[in-house]
Write a protein that holds these residues in place. Sequence first.
Motif, short mmCIF file in Angstrom:
data_model
loop_
_atom_site.label_atom_id
_atom_site.label_comp_id
_atom_site.label_asym_id
_atom_site.label_seq_id
_atom_site.Cartn_x
_atom_site.Cartn_y
_atom_site.Cartn_z
N CYS A 5 0.84 -1.20 0.00
CA CYS A 5 0.00 0.00 0.00
C CYS A 5 0.87 1.25 0.00
O CYS A 5 1.86 1.31 0.74
N ARG A 54 -6.98 -1.38 -5.13
CA ARG A 54 -7.81 -0.39 -4.45
C ARG A 54 -7.14 0.97 -4.60
O ARG A 54 -5.92 1.10 -4.46
N LEU A 56 -7.87 4.89 -3.20
CA LEU A 56 -8.63 5.87 -2.44
C LEU A 56 -8.11 7.26 -2.75
O LEU A 56 -6.97 7.43 -3.20
N SER A 58 -7.61 11.14 -1.02
CA SER A 58 -7.64 12.04 0.14
C SER A 58 -7.51 13.47 -0.33
O SER A 58 -6.55 13.80 -1.04
N THR A 74 -5.82 7.26 7.78
CA THR A 74 -6.89 6.69 6.96
C THR A 74 -6.35 5.61 6.03
O THR A 74 -6.97 4.55 5.84
N ARG A 77 -5.85 2.54 8.08
CA ARG A 77 -7.12 1.93 8.46
C ARG A 77 -7.83 1.27 7.27
O ARG A 77 -8.32 0.15 7.37
N GLU A 78 -7.87 1.95 6.15
CA GLU A 78 -8.65 1.47 5.01
C GLU A 78 -7.88 0.50 4.11
O GLU A 78 -8.47 -0.39 3.50
N LEU A 79 -6.56 0.69 4.00
CA LEU A 79 -5.77 -0.16 3.12
C LEU A 79 -4.97 -1.22 3.88
O LEU A 79 -4.46 -2.16 3.29
#
Length: 257
Positions: A5, A54, A56, A58, A74, A77-79
């Motif tokens: 990530c 994925r 995202l 920001s 974030t 947490r999300e990845l």
Amino acid sequence: MQGKCAVITGSTSGIGLAYAKALAAEGVNLMINGFGEPDAIEAERSALEARGVRALYSPADMTKPAEIADMIATARRELGAVDVLINNAGIQHVAPVEEFPDEAWDAVIAINLTSAFHAVKHAVPLMREAGWGRIINTASAHALVASPGKVAYVAAKHGIAGLTKTVALETAEDNVTVNAICPGYVWTPLVEKQIPDTARTRGITEDEVKRDVLLAAQPTKKFVTVEEVASLALYLCSDRAASITGAVISMDGGWTA
């Protein structure tokens, strides 16, 4: 790199977007960041996800430390991790030092240098915990040499070189590498935007700026491509580059030679 990530600041266009595309092609999940038209950003984010990762977005403002910290949190947490951090956000302002606006100095230093400090500060503990990490800072040939009219940018990029070396030493035993890429002139929106200011400051035409100012500095007489910069970043992220840390790497067509 499959499944790792990455957080990339200033990645909605130019070099940053090239980083994102290159990492996505290797199976890296992404947190992109930057300003732009919402529809255009969503189109780029969707195109990245179409590569099977994925992605995202920001909207964190790089002048606001709390928003930078939240972006890193974030992503974790999300990845699930922050394995790679690429500090790429940047702006430019061109004017003689005695005419350089205070607010322009503050903005250039905040976005080009201080934002990288805050992102690194919050990413390093996560990388140490994971036992692996890659930090890449987009510097510039201006991390090594100066040009008139760019006092804030040159100061910021010299600062990025120092930040890179210091954090590399602090993380040297943690399987975390920290390096800076120093491109010469790359044809990006940032470079294109500074051409009118440079023309006005020097009293020449915009074509003369391209030929006699920008490419005059590069013996190859060619702009560096965003894909070339992204390819170097991919190598620095790989395990083959595990012994490269604290490096400030020129990629400038011979400019600093």
